[in-house]
Scaffold this motif. Structure first.
Motif, PDB file in Angstrom:
ATOM      1  N   ARG A 280      12.301   8.360  13.472  1.00 33.88           N
ATOM      2  CA  ARG A 280      11.022   8.301  12.777  1.00 33.88           C
ATOM      3  C   ARG A 280      11.037   7.095  11.834  1.00 33.88           C
ATOM      4  N   GLY A 281       9.968   6.899  11.156  1.00 33.82           N
ATOM      5  CA  GLY A 281       9.896   5.786  10.229  1.00 33.82           C
ATOM      6  C   GLY A 281       8.633   4.990  10.451  1.00 33.82           C
ATOM      7  N   GLN A 282       8.427   3.996   9.600  1.00 35.99           N
ATOM      8  CA  GLN A 282       7.192   3.218   9.626  1.00 35.99           C
ATOM      9  C   GLN A 282       7.480   1.736   9.796  1.00 35.99           C
ATOM     10  N   VAL A 283       6.645   1.084  10.578  1.00 32.88           N
ATOM     11  CA  VAL A 283       6.664  -0.364  10.733  1.00 32.88           C
ATOM     12  C   VAL A 283       5.396  -0.913  10.110  1.00 32.88           C
ATOM     13  N   CYS A 284       5.541  -1.854   9.203  1.00 31.54           N
ATOM     14  CA  CYS A 284       4.368  -2.538   8.651  1.00 31.54           C
ATOM     15  C   CYS A 284       4.146  -3.797   9.486  1.00 31.54           C
ATOM     16  N   LEU A 285       3.056  -3.802  10.235  1.00 30.63           N
ATOM     17  CA  LEU A 285       2.767  -4.872  11.189  1.00 30.63           C
ATOM     18  C   LEU A 285       1.566  -5.685  10.721  1.00 30.63           C
ATOM     19  N   GLY A 286       1.757  -6.978  10.593  1.00 34.51           N
ATOM     20  CA  GLY A 286       0.659  -7.879  10.265  1.00 34.51           C
ATOM     21  C   GLY A 286       0.222  -8.642  11.505  1.00 34.51           C
ATOM     22  N   PHE A 287      -1.091  -8.889  11.631  1.00 38.67           N
ATOM     23  CA  PHE A 287      -1.576  -9.631  12.787  1.00 38.67           C
ATOM     24  C   PHE A 287      -2.924 -10.260  12.480  1.00 38.67           C
TER      25      PHE A 287
ATOM     26  N   ARG B 106      -7.920  -6.276  21.426  1.00 38.25           N
ATOM     27  CA  ARG B 106      -7.243  -5.901  22.669  1.00 38.25           C
ATOM     28  C   ARG B 106      -5.724  -5.987  22.589  1.00 38.25           C
ATOM     29  N   ASP B 107      -5.196  -7.096  22.080  1.00 33.73           N
ATOM     30  CA  ASP B 107      -3.759  -7.357  22.205  1.00 33.73           C
ATOM     31  C   ASP B 107      -2.888  -6.369  21.436  1.00 33.73           C
ATOM     32  N   VAL B 108      -3.159  -6.195  20.148  1.00 32.26           N
ATOM     33  CA  VAL B 108      -2.330  -5.285  19.356  1.00 32.26           C
ATOM     34  C   VAL B 108      -2.446  -3.844  19.848  1.00 32.26           C
ATOM     35  N   PRO B 109      -3.648  -3.327  20.160  1.00 35.60           N
ATOM     36  CA  PRO B 109      -3.694  -1.971  20.723  1.00 35.60           C
ATOM     37  C   PRO B 109      -2.856  -1.811  21.991  1.00 35.60           C
ATOM     38  N   ARG B 110      -2.846  -2.810  22.859  1.00 37.14           N
ATOM     39  CA  ARG B 110      -2.036  -2.725  24.073  1.00 37.14           C
ATOM     40  C   ARG B 110      -0.553  -2.667  23.746  1.00 37.14           C
ATOM     41  N   LEU B 111      -0.115  -3.513  22.820  1.00 33.48           N
ATOM     42  CA  LEU B 111       1.292  -3.519  22.450  1.00 33.48           C
ATOM     43  C   LEU B 111       1.721  -2.200  21.816  1.00 33.48           C
ATOM     44  N   LEU B 112       0.891  -1.680  20.917  1.00 36.27           N
ATOM     45  CA  LEU B 112       1.239  -0.419  20.255  1.00 36.27           C
ATOM     46  C   LEU B 112       1.264   0.733  21.254  1.00 36.27           C
ATOM     47  N   ASP B 113       0.301   0.754  22.156  1.00 43.40           N
ATOM     48  CA  ASP B 113       0.262   1.828  23.147  1.00 43.40           C
ATOM     49  C   ASP B 113       1.522   1.815  24.009  1.00 43.40           C
ATOM     50  N   ALA B 114       1.940   0.627  24.448  1.00 35.99           N
ATOM     51  CA  ALA B 114       3.139   0.532  25.284  1.00 35.99           C
ATOM     52  C   ALA B 114       4.394   0.913  24.506  1.00 35.99           C
TER      53      ALA B 114
ATOM     54  N   ALA C 150       7.254   5.014  24.401  1.00 33.58           N
ATOM     55  CA  ALA C 150       8.702   5.240  24.373  1.00 33.58           C
ATOM     56  C   ALA C 150       9.194   5.717  23.013  1.00 33.58           C
ATOM     57  N   HIS C 151       8.421   5.448  21.944  1.00 34.22           N
ATOM     58  CA  HIS C 151       8.835   5.810  20.579  1.00 34.22           C
ATOM     59  C   HIS C 151       7.661   6.493  19.866  1.00 34.22           C
ATOM     60  N   PRO C 152       7.299   7.688  20.283  1.00 31.07           N
ATOM     61  CA  PRO C 152       6.079   8.324  19.772  1.00 31.07           C
ATOM     62  C   PRO C 152       6.122   8.719  18.302  1.00 31.07           C
ATOM     63  N   ASP C 153       7.304   8.792  17.710  1.00 25.64           N
ATOM     64  CA  ASP C 153       7.400   9.250  16.320  1.00 25.64           C
ATOM     65  C   ASP C 153       7.380   8.109  15.305  1.00 25.64           C
ATOM     66  N   VAL C 154       7.338   6.879  15.766  1.00 24.37           N
ATOM     67  CA  VAL C 154       7.244   5.748  14.848  1.00 24.37           C
ATOM     68  C   VAL C 154       5.802   5.594  14.383  1.00 24.37           C
TER      69      VAL C 154
ATOM     70  N   PHE D 232      10.967  -2.270  17.405  1.00 29.26           N
ATOM     71  CA  PHE D 232       9.702  -2.881  17.787  1.00 29.26           C
ATOM     72  C   PHE D 232       9.905  -4.354  18.171  1.00 29.26           C
ATOM     73  N   THR D 233      10.710  -5.083  17.401  1.00 29.65           N
ATOM     74  CA  THR D 233      10.956  -6.489  17.745  1.00 29.65           C
ATOM     75  C   THR D 233      11.733  -6.600  19.063  1.00 29.65           C
ATOM     76  N   GLU D 234      12.633  -5.668  19.321  1.00 26.89           N
ATOM     77  CA  GLU D 234      13.347  -5.672  20.599  1.00 26.89           C
ATOM     78  C   GLU D 234      12.387  -5.429  21.752  1.00 26.89           C
ATOM     79  N   PHE D 235      11.456  -4.490  21.560  1.00 26.47           N
ATOM     80  CA  PHE D 235      10.449  -4.221  22.587  1.00 26.47           C
ATOM     81  C   PHE D 235       9.584  -5.459  22.837  1.00 26.47           C
ATOM     82  N   LEU D 236       9.133  -6.115  21.762  1.00 24.38           N
ATOM     83  CA  LEU D 236       8.294  -7.301  21.928  1.00 24.38           C
ATOM     84  C   LEU D 236       9.062  -8.421  22.619  1.00 24.38           C
ATOM     85  N   THR D 237      10.347  -8.572  22.278  1.00 22.80           N
ATOM     86  CA  THR D 237      11.166  -9.611  22.892  1.00 22.80           C
ATOM     87  C   THR D 237      11.329  -9.377  24.393  1.00 22.80           C
ATOM     88  N   GLN D 238      11.545  -8.125  24.764  1.00 26.11           N
ATOM     89  CA  GLN D 238      11.824  -7.799  26.163  1.00 26.11           C
ATOM     90  C   GLN D 238      10.554  -7.621  27.003  1.00 26.11           C
TER      91      GLN D 238
END
Length: 241
Positions: A35-42, A49-57, A61-65, A226-232
């Motif tokens: 669990r935990g929180q990510v503070c994401l700026g964009f 479109r872009d951020v909702p797609r990334l968060l959904d994906a 895999a990490h529904p509790d974040v 989250f950064t690992e997911f974005l990288t991969q």
């Protein structure tokens, strides 16, 4: 008004507060690492479109974040990240800064946006120089797209006559549609009535969209995941536009 001593102390105080926030988050993540929180700026343009797609994906895999979302101009978001208020920023262009980790997510094409009845609207492509005498509409200074626009005008050999400066791309599109000027913009995710988007032949018209995070401090586990997911997977999720 702060005294000279107060101003001198302010950077250290901000750094101490950032360290305390990080320590508190680190403790929470150790107690419950899933669990935990990510503070994401964009950027505002990425919220449709872009951020909702990334968060959904990612959340599949990490529904509790949990996510706290912050939007604004690129420079302001980067300043907040350096101050420890934001964990990760998705921005364009990608800054060249050795204190930041960065990953390019997309090379995004930019267009000359003109009213549908404009003299250039029937062309298949346009040189930016062809619009040198037009009234331009652009974002205010501090936005990444404004930086790219200024650099493009300089490369084309002219200084833009700015009729309007705004804070969000949706407003710029609306001003173009009513004939108040032309603009250099990314393509619209939905059809824009009254606006024609012309590919720009010269100068190169694109911006690198990417994710950045601090190299000088350790992110909490949810932000690292989250950064690992974005990288991969970030490029695959967003695709090319």
């Amino acid at each position: 008004m702060p005294t000279a001593a107060g101003r001198a102390f302010l950077p250290a105080a901000r750094e101490a507060l950032a360290t305390l926030r990080a320590a508190r988050q680190e403790l929470a993540d150790v107690i419950d690492p899933e669990r935990g929180q990510v503070c994401l700026g964009f950027l505002h343009t990425l919220g449709v479109r872009d951020v909702p797609r990334l968060l959904d994906a990612f959340l599949a895999a990490h529904p509790d974040v949990r996510f706290a979302l912050a939007q604004g101009p690129a420079l302001a978001l980067l300043d907040r990240m350096r101050a420890g208020e934001i964990d990760v920023v998705i921005t364009a262009p990608v800054p060249e800064d050795k204190t930041l980790h960065s990953v390019v997510l997309r090379d995004e094409q930019l267009f000359l946006a003109v009213p549908a009845w404009h003299r250039l609207a029937q062309q298949e492509t346009a040189e930016l120089r062809q619009a040198a005498g037009e009234r331009f509409i652009a974002l205010t200074l501090g936005h990444g797209l404004r930086q790219v626009f200024d650099e493009m005008c300089a490369a084309a050999g002219f200084e833009a006559d700015l009729a309007f400066e705004g804070e969000d791309v949706a407003t710029l599109r609306g001003l173009v549609s009513t004939g108040l000027g032309v603009a250099v913009l990314p393509g619209s995710p939905a059809p824009d009535e009254g606006v024609t988007y012309l590919p720009i032949g010269h100068p190169p018209a694109h911006r690198l969209l990417g994710v950045v995070w601090p190299a000088t401090r350790r992110l909490p586990p949810p932000a690292r995941r989250f950064t690992e997911f974005l990288t991969q997977s970030g490029r695959a999720v967003l695709g090319e536009r």
